[in-house]
Motif scaffolding. Structure first.
Motif, mmCIF file in Angstrom:
data_model
loop_
_atom_site.group_PDB
_atom_site.id
_atom_site.type_symbol
_atom_site.label_atom_id
_atom_site.label_comp_id
_atom_site.label_asym_id
_atom_site.label_seq_id
_atom_site.Cartn_x
_atom_site.Cartn_y
_atom_site.Cartn_z
ATOM 1 N N HIS A 179 0.823 -1.217 0.000
ATOM 2 C CA HIS A 179 0.000 0.000 0.000
ATOM 3 C C HIS A 179 0.858 1.269 0.000
ATOM 4 N N GLU A 180 1.812 1.334 0.900
ATOM 5 C CA GLU A 180 2.633 2.540 1.017
ATOM 6 C C GLU A 180 3.451 2.791 -0.250
ATOM 7 N N MET A 181 3.973 1.720 -0.840
ATOM 8 C CA MET A 181 4.738 1.878 -2.065
ATOM 9 C C MET A 181 3.847 2.432 -3.180
ATOM 10 N N MET A 182 2.606 1.942 -3.244
ATOM 11 C CA MET A 182 1.680 2.418 -4.276
ATOM 12 C C MET A 182 1.435 3.908 -4.112
ATOM 13 N N LEU A 183 1.195 4.349 -2.889
ATOM 14 C CA LEU A 183 0.976 5.778 -2.650
ATOM 15 C C LEU A 183 2.222 6.590 -2.991
ATOM 16 N N ASP A 184 3.385 6.097 -2.607
ATOM 17 C CA ASP A 184 4.636 6.803 -2.899
ATOM 18 C C ASP A 184 4.847 6.967 -4.404
ATOM 19 N N VAL A 185 4.589 5.905 -5.158
ATOM 20 C CA VAL A 185 4.787 5.947 -6.608
ATOM 21 C C VAL A 185 3.821 6.942 -7.254
ATOM 22 N N LEU A 186 2.557 6.898 -6.839
ATOM 23 C CA LEU A 186 1.580 7.835 -7.402
ATOM 24 C C LEU A 186 1.961 9.280 -7.092
ATOM 25 N N GLN A 187 2.391 9.534 -5.872
ATOM 26 C CA GLN A 187 2.767 10.893 -5.494
ATOM 27 C C GLN A 187 4.035 11.339 -6.210
ATOM 28 N N LEU A 188 4.956 10.411 -6.421
ATOM 29 C CA LEU A 188 6.185 10.728 -7.142
ATOM 30 C C LEU A 188 5.888 11.261 -8.541
ATOM 31 N N PHE A 189 4.825 10.736 -9.162
ATOM 32 C CA PHE A 189 4.456 11.162 -10.510
ATOM 33 C C PHE A 189 3.413 12.283 -10.501
ATOM 34 N N GLY A 190 3.135 12.826 -9.331
ATOM 35 C CA GLY A 190 2.218 13.953 -9.252
ATOM 36 C C GLY A 190 0.760 13.569 -9.395
ATOM 37 N N ASN A 191 0.448 12.307 -9.192
ATOM 38 C CA ASN A 191 -0.943 11.845 -9.276
ATOM 39 C C ASN A 191 -1.609 11.938 -7.902
ATOM 40 N N GLU A 192 -1.649 13.150 -7.377
ATOM 41 C CA GLU A 192 -2.179 13.378 -6.032
ATOM 42 C C GLU A 192 -3.650 12.977 -5.918
ATOM 43 N N ASP A 193 -4.446 13.297 -6.944
ATOM 44 C CA ASP A 193 -5.871 12.958 -6.893
ATOM 45 C C ASP A 193 -6.069 11.448 -6.886
ATOM 46 N N LEU A 194 -5.311 10.744 -7.705
ATOM 47 C CA LEU A 194 -5.416 9.286 -7.734
ATOM 48 C C LEU A 194 -4.889 8.700 -6.425
ATOM 49 N N ALA A 195 -3.832 9.261 -5.879
ATOM 50 C CA ALA A 195 -3.305 8.795 -4.592
ATOM 51 C C ALA A 195 -4.361 8.951 -3.501
ATOM 52 N N PHE A 196 -5.130 10.042 -3.555
ATOM 53 C CA PHE A 196 -6.198 10.257 -2.572
ATOM 54 C C PHE A 196 -7.269 9.177 -2.689
ATOM 55 N N VAL A 197 -7.693 8.862 -3.908
ATOM 56 C CA VAL A 197 -8.703 7.816 -4.131
ATOM 57 C C VAL A 197 -8.159 6.461 -3.682
ATOM 58 N N VAL A 198 -6.909 6.184 -4.000
ATOM 59 C CA VAL A 198 -6.280 4.927 -3.598
ATOM 60 C C VAL A 198 -6.221 4.843 -2.068
ATOM 61 N N ALA A 199 -5.875 5.938 -1.408
ATOM 62 C CA ALA A 199 -5.826 5.962 0.055
ATOM 63 C C ALA A 199 -7.203 5.680 0.653
ATOM 64 N N GLU A 200 -8.248 6.227 0.040
ATOM 65 C CA GLU A 200 -9.615 5.935 0.499
ATOM 66 C C GLU A 200 -9.917 4.445 0.380
ATOM 67 N N GLU A 201 -9.523 3.853 -0.738
ATOM 68 C CA GLU A 201 -9.754 2.425 -0.938
ATOM 69 C C GLU A 201 -8.936 1.581 0.042
ATOM 70 N N MET A 202 -7.731 2.004 0.327
ATOM 71 C CA MET A 202 -6.897 1.293 1.290
ATOM 72 C C MET A 202 -7.566 1.296 2.661
ATOM 73 N N GLU A 203 -8.098 2.445 3.051
ATOM 74 C CA GLU A 203 -8.783 2.561 4.326
ATOM 75 C C GLU A 203 -10.007 1.636 4.357
ATOM 76 N N ARG A 204 -10.750 1.603 3.267
ATOM 77 C CA ARG A 204 -11.923 0.739 3.175
ATOM 78 C C ARG A 204 -11.503 -0.737 3.257
ATOM 79 N N LEU A 205 -10.419 -1.094 2.581
ATOM 80 C CA LEU A 205 -9.931 -2.477 2.605
ATOM 81 C C LEU A 205 -9.490 -2.898 3.995
ATOM 82 N N LEU A 206 -8.862 -1.992 4.715
ATOM 83 C CA LEU A 206 -8.386 -2.317 6.056
ATOM 84 C C LEU A 206 -9.536 -2.505 7.043
ATOM 85 N N LYS A 207 -10.656 -1.840 6.774
ATOM 86 C CA LYS A 207 -11.822 -1.958 7.656
ATOM 87 C C LYS A 207 -12.615 -3.242 7.386
ATOM 88 N N SER A 208 -12.466 -3.804 6.196
ATOM 89 C CA SER A 208 -13.275 -4.999 5.875
ATOM 90 C C SER A 208 -12.556 -6.281 6.164
#
Length: 99
Positions: free
Chosen positions: A70-99
């Motif tokens: 998870h953390e690597m995915m967020l780091d890679v997205l942010q490295l390429f300036g995909n902040e909006d996609l990183a935000f959506v991915v972070a939301e999904e990560m949070e949802r996955l951790l709760k289920s």
């Protein structure tokens, strides 16, 4: 020194790295049974389909099952300036951790 050639090499390297970022994103989505197109659309609702991502999805093989942290995915997205996609991915990560 040939600056035009250097510029072309820099552009080519960026495009190769961008392809790798897309592959990692698609694989991360596959690992968690998520639709990469849907997540991308949530992050960038005004953009049309990402052609590079469509090609990578078509090329992906079920045998390409590499775990993407998870953390690597967020780091890679942010490295390429995909902040909006990183935000959506972070939301999904949070949802996955709760289920």
């Amino acid at each position: 020194m040939d600056f035009k050639n250097m510029d072309e090499q820099i552009i080519q390297k960026y495009q190769e790295d961008e392809q790798l970022m897309i592959r990692l994103f698609v694989q991360w989505c596959a690992n968690h049974q998520l639709d990469p197109k849907e997540l991308y659309q949530r992050a960038y609702p005004s953009q049309q389909e990402n052609e590079a991502m469509r090609r990578i999805i078509e090329e992906m093989d079920d045998e390409d099952n590499i775990h993407i942290d998870h953390e690597m995915m967020l780091d890679v997205l942010q490295l390429f300036g995909n902040e909006d996609l990183a935000f959506v991915v972070a939301e999904e990560m949070e949802r996955l951790l709760k289920s």
